[in-house]
Design an enzyme around this catalytic site. Sequence first.
Site, PDB file in Angstrom:
ATOM      1  N   HIS A 117      -0.325   4.273  -4.380  1.00 44.03           N
ATOM      2  CA  HIS A 117      -0.784   3.700  -5.651  1.00 44.03           C
ATOM      3  C   HIS A 117      -0.086   2.369  -5.919  1.00 44.03           C
ATOM      4  O   HIS A 117      -0.726   1.387  -6.309  1.00 44.03           O
ATOM      5  CB  HIS A 117      -0.523   4.675  -6.804  1.00 44.03           C
ATOM      6  CG  HIS A 117      -1.661   5.605  -7.076  1.00 44.03           C
ATOM      7  ND1 HIS A 117      -2.327   5.622  -8.277  1.00 44.03           N
ATOM      8  CD2 HIS A 117      -2.252   6.548  -6.315  1.00 44.03           C
ATOM      9  CE1 HIS A 117      -3.273   6.538  -8.246  1.00 44.03           C
ATOM     10  NE2 HIS A 117      -3.246   7.116  -7.059  1.00 44.03           N
ATOM     11  N   LYS A 118       1.238   2.351  -5.722  1.00 45.06           N
ATOM     12  CA  LYS A 118       2.000   1.121  -5.969  1.00 45.06           C
ATOM     13  C   LYS A 118       1.568   0.011  -5.016  1.00 45.06           C
ATOM     14  O   LYS A 118       1.457  -1.152  -5.411  1.00 45.06           O
ATOM     15  CB  LYS A 118       3.497   1.382  -5.834  1.00 45.06           C
ATOM     16  CG  LYS A 118       4.079   2.147  -7.002  1.00 45.06           C
ATOM     17  CD  LYS A 118       5.578   2.373  -6.820  1.00 45.06           C
ATOM     18  CE  LYS A 118       6.176   3.062  -8.025  1.00 45.06           C
ATOM     19  NZ  LYS A 118       7.611   3.340  -7.868  1.00 45.06           N
ATOM     20  N   ARG A 174      -1.367  -0.415  -3.677  1.00 42.65           N
ATOM     21  CA  ARG A 174      -2.677  -0.904  -4.103  1.00 42.65           C
ATOM     22  C   ARG A 174      -2.559  -1.819  -5.319  1.00 42.65           C
ATOM     23  O   ARG A 174      -3.281  -2.795  -5.445  1.00 42.65           O
ATOM     24  CB  ARG A 174      -3.593   0.288  -4.416  1.00 42.65           C
ATOM     25  CG  ARG A 174      -5.002  -0.132  -4.803  1.00 42.65           C
ATOM     26  CD  ARG A 174      -5.921   1.030  -5.049  1.00 42.65           C
ATOM     27  NE  ARG A 174      -5.546   1.738  -6.262  1.00 42.65           N
ATOM     28  CZ  ARG A 174      -5.560   3.056  -6.384  1.00 42.65           C
ATOM     29  NH1 ARG A 174      -5.912   3.826  -5.385  1.00 42.65           N
ATOM     30  NH2 ARG A 174      -5.216   3.621  -7.517  1.00 42.65           N
TER      31      ARG A 174
END
Length: 195
Positions: free
Chosen positions: A52-53, A55
């Site tokens: 997530h980070k 992205r």
Amino acid sequence: MGLIFVTGGAKSGKSKFAEEMLLKLNNGKQKNIYLATSLIFDEEMKEKIRLHKKRRKNDWFTVETYKNFENELNNFFENNDKTKNNMLVDCLTNMITNIIFENKNIDWDNFEKKMYIQTLEKLNKNVENSVNKLLNVTNEFENVIIVSNELGMGLVPSYPLGRYFREIAGKMNQIVAEKADEVYFVVSGIPMKIK
């Protein structure tokens, strides 16, 4: 825009859609706050958070908490002026999970509802109060997107904790959806506006 609620199944693309939507709402002068509600409890969750980070790149300022939102956000903003900024909350269901597991007074493996009626009522109030505190904080931002999992489309869980989680998270989703200015349902990466 105001408050936007994005829901969908697991791995439906809802977080990616919400991130892209909030970046488009940015007028170039706003900060994008990513309110991350997950706790790292195993290697799988650690890897999910890392992806997530990755992205998100450097387009976001991350605040990690699932409670005490006002304090944590005030610590981030020196002058307490949030009104010109945007925030993404990812996700409501992780927040609820963390609140449930704070309560050590229920033996979910040996669950008998009669034994826990008062404890469950207190837990329900605790979850609802936390959601209302989150919603109160959203009023301080220009745009806010809250992401959550849609839980009621599968089988009824066979175990008490799963049934309780589905029930309380479903109720909280309804509260947020009612308050939201817009609601999107994401399926296979495709968003559908439903409000």
